[in-house]
Design an enzyme around this catalytic site. Structure first.
Site, PDB file in Angstrom:
ATOM      1  CG  HIS A 152       7.799  -5.608   1.634  1.00 54.00           C
ATOM      2  ND1 HIS A 152       8.370  -4.817   0.997  1.00 54.00           N
ATOM      3  CD2 HIS A 152       6.351  -5.219   1.243  1.00 54.00           C
ATOM      4  CE1 HIS A 152       7.835  -3.880   0.437  1.00 54.00           C
ATOM      5  NE2 HIS A 152       6.472  -4.171   0.417  1.00 54.00           N
ATOM      6  CB  CYS A 202       5.652  -3.920   8.961  1.00 49.13           C
ATOM      7  SG  CYS A 202       4.052  -3.536   9.575  1.00 49.13           S
ATOM      8  CD  GLU A 243       3.140  -8.828   4.424  1.00 50.63           C
ATOM      9  OE1 GLU A 243       2.247  -9.623   4.886  1.00 50.63           O
ATOM     10  OE2 GLU A 243       2.833  -7.870   3.929  1.00 50.63           O
ATOM     11  CB  CYS A 247      -2.137  -4.624   8.123  1.00 58.38           C
ATOM     12  SG  CYS A 247      -2.093  -2.939   9.067  1.00 58.38           S
ATOM     13  CB  SER A 295       0.739  -6.343  -2.807  1.00 59.38           C
ATOM     14  OG  SER A 295      -0.344  -7.239  -2.577  1.00 59.38           O
TER      15      SER A 295
END
Length: 632
Positions: free
Chosen positions: A74, A96, A126, A190, A219
């Site tokens: 995150h 990521c 995140e 994403c 999430s």
């Protein structure tokens, strides 16, 4: 019962990368993740058994004295990176790449004075991490009410949590745009999230019941449940098979299954198997036939020939990997030198049935996909890559990174014009990715900017240490009719023809060759222009000329050039004397060339010497007069 399993269910690229990273570090001493590596209790629990501890607060991190800290997928705030560095801990970044990209976007926008809008849940790690890369005002919105309360005082940049509901994101952006704000919108959801949500929506709209598998804290899993529940009211959210009550499904004809990006395949398979009424043998048989074109499979090498590899991929037929599908550079590859029986290989299904019941596999295309991911990360991080030149093309160079091709145009190969690029063939070079568009198969590399940057750094270092009057070593880079350019190791200096010698130089190309090493004197520096000289003061021939060429001395020299009024005689390099036409002979001479020639050696008497003007006058006539007197 018909069961439809979403193709996108399970770990996404970023999550798999993060989990794989932690498992590689597991087993070492003092390994920690800052926060759970992903939102999945089973994975976190398994890692804890392997010795990986979870740091849940900044305070816990501050108390660490040693160890390795892994940043979770995150991402975290910039202050956490700074704290890890300050404490001298080992940092492993598993953020990521798509989240990392958002950090850079908001950091840059903040530095430009823009306010930041983050679409997402304020409590999500995140979003907390993204916020930690912002300077100045930050608005976090998750619904229409948040938009109504939002106030902006200037230009803003809008980004999104990568796992936010795509439709909801579009609705919020549309409402914000109607307010007339000056906002730069960056859709940072994403692609994997968007595809997963679209597939879940499509499946849920066509089944009687829907199962969403994911951690309760995930999430993206919660978003999948919301999307599925709108299409199918009979939607169930479970973490593992233990949470699933099978009774409601006894009278259902069609069931859909999807899973969040942090859900392991093991859990998905358990739920999928439980929804069938087949025996273990039947389930095994089913697992042998559920491969599709484009699917990634792992197999064991059972035979190797020079032109093909045969793998057991757990299917009713073996997989065939030909030489052409092994590598882009397949012409000279003997496959027996790259694989052996028993090796494990990950490949991609090119064709389930080639007409003869065989499964055609590809290794190079899977490697290219991974390479493109690698290139995308390098593009986002402005990373310097190194790779050998695979091919010299008419317009530039082609290099391979994990079978992914990068094209470096001729104009970006060097900081100067390159007439022949063949010298780079097979050579390992460094470059950065300046353009990345895999959909158009356009991935552009740039070597020039690295060379320019390195040259600027060398130039800066050179100018910091040089000064007028200093001697410095250099290499002749180019020779022209008017002088030579000398590479001083960071910048070029001009050695003008007039500064090449105390004497006369007719043609610099007869004095210097490219590559010659020379020691030169820095005569002048004007901005980035450097004037050089080989006329070293201590070697000035006029320093000793007054004694050697005083009036009355008889000297010998060579005629260097002639005019109508006289001949200039070179007494030594850097010292010319004038032999006036009236001083050549007793009789009258119209012009010197009537009796003298260039290169002719003559003997004469010094009749005048002016040091300040650097002028010497000679007379051959005076010697003849002296001889006459001697005869009398």
């Amino acid at each position: 019962m018909e069961v439809i399993l979403a193709k996108t269910a399970g770990f996404c690229f970023g999550v798999k990368r993060a989990v794989d990273t932690v498992y590689k570090e597991a087993g070492k001493e003092n390994v920690y993740t800052y926060g759970p590596i992903i939102h999945n209790e089973q994975v976190v629990s398994d890692l804890e058994k392997k010795g990986v501890s979870v740091l849940r607060t900044k305070e816990e991190l501050e108390h660490l004295e040693k160890g390795t800290v892994i940043i979770r997928s995150h991402g975290v705030a910039k202050e956490i990176y700074d704290l890890i560095e300050k404490k001298g801990l080992t940092l492993v970044d598993a953020t990521c790449p798509f989240v990392k990209k958002i950090h850079k976007v908001v950091q840059k926008a903040s530095e430009e004075g823009k306010e930041i809008i983050i679409v997402g849940s304020a409590e999500h790690p995140e979003v907390e991490g993204i916020r930690g890369w912002c300077n100045g005002k930050v608005e976090i919105i998750a619904n229409m009410e948040d938009v109504k309360e939002m106030t902006l005082s200037g230009p803003a940049c809008l980004v999104s949590q990568t796992t936010f509901n795509y439709k909801k994101f579009k609705d919020l952006v549309e409402i914000i745009s109607q307010k007339g704000y000056d906002i730069e919108v960056c859709n940072t959801i994403c692609n994997a999230t968007e595809e997963r949500q679209m597939e879940a929506k499509s499946i849920a709209a066509n089944v009687d019941a829907m199962i969403v598998i994911g951690d309760k804290h995930s999430s993206n899993s919660q978003k999948l449940f919301e999307i599925s529940n709108k299409e199918c009211k009979n939607t169930f959210f479970v973490q593992t098979l233990k949470d699933l009550d099978l009774k409601p499904f006894e009278s259902i004809g069609k069931v859909g299954i999807t899973a969040g990006a942090s859900t392991p395949q093991k859990i998905i398979k358990e739920v999928h198997a439980s929804m069938t009424e087949k025996s273990f043998e039947q389930l095994l048989e089913e697992s042998l036939v559920t491969i599709h074109n484009g699917e990634v499979v792992e197999g064991t090498v059972i035979d190797v020939k020079p032109d093909e590899i045969i793998l057991n991929i757990g299917y009713k037929a073996d997989g065939i990997l030909t030489r052409n599908e092994y590598s882009n550079d397949s012409a000279n590859v003997d496959l027996t030198t790259v694989a052996k029986v028993g090796d494990k290989m990950e490949t991609k299904v090119l064709k389930v049935n080639d007409g003869e019941g065989q499964v055609l596999l590809t290794y190079k295309r899977l490697a290219a996909e991974k390479g493109n991911k690698r290139l995308e990360e390098a593009y986002e991080n402005k990373e310097v890559l190194k790779a050998p030149v695979a091919q010299v093309l008419d317009g530039g160079l082609s290099v391979l990174i994990d079978e992914a091709r990068v094209f470096i145009p001729a104009s970006l190969v060097s900081d100067s014009y390159e007439r022949d690029l063949k010298k780079y063939e097979g050579q390992e070079i460094e470059f950065v990715i300046s353009e990345f568009n895999p959909r158009k198969r356009r991935v552009i590399g740039d070597r020039k900017q690295l060379l320019v940057a390195a040259k600027k750094e060398k130039q800066k270092e050179l100018f910091e240490k040089i000064e007028v009057g200093m001697k410095i070593d250099g290499v002749v880079k180019n020779v022209t009719d008017f002088g030579a350019f000398i590479d001083l190791g960071g910048a070029d200096g001009l050695l003008h023809i007039s500064e090449m010698s105390w004497g006369r130089v007719e043609n610099p190309k007869k004095v210097f060759n490219i590559g010659d090493k020379v020691t030169v004197l820095i005569k002048d520096i004007q901005g980035e222009k450097i004037a050089l000289s080989l006329k070293f003061p201590e070697e000035n021939p006029w320093l000793t000329a007054e004694e050697k060429y005083k009036v009355g001395n008889v000297v010998t020299g060579k005629v260097a050039r002639m005019t109508d009024f006289g001949a200039f005689v070179e007494l030594e390099s850097g010292i010319d004397a004038l032999l006036h036409v009236s001083q050549i002979a007793k009789e009258h001479i119209d012009k010197p060339s009537d009796v003298l020639s260039v290169g002719q050696e003559i003997t004469a008497k010094v009749v005048d010497f002016k040091k300040d003007e650097k002028k010497i006058s000679l007379s051959m006539k005076a010697l003849l007069t002296d001889e006459d007197k001697a005869e009398e």
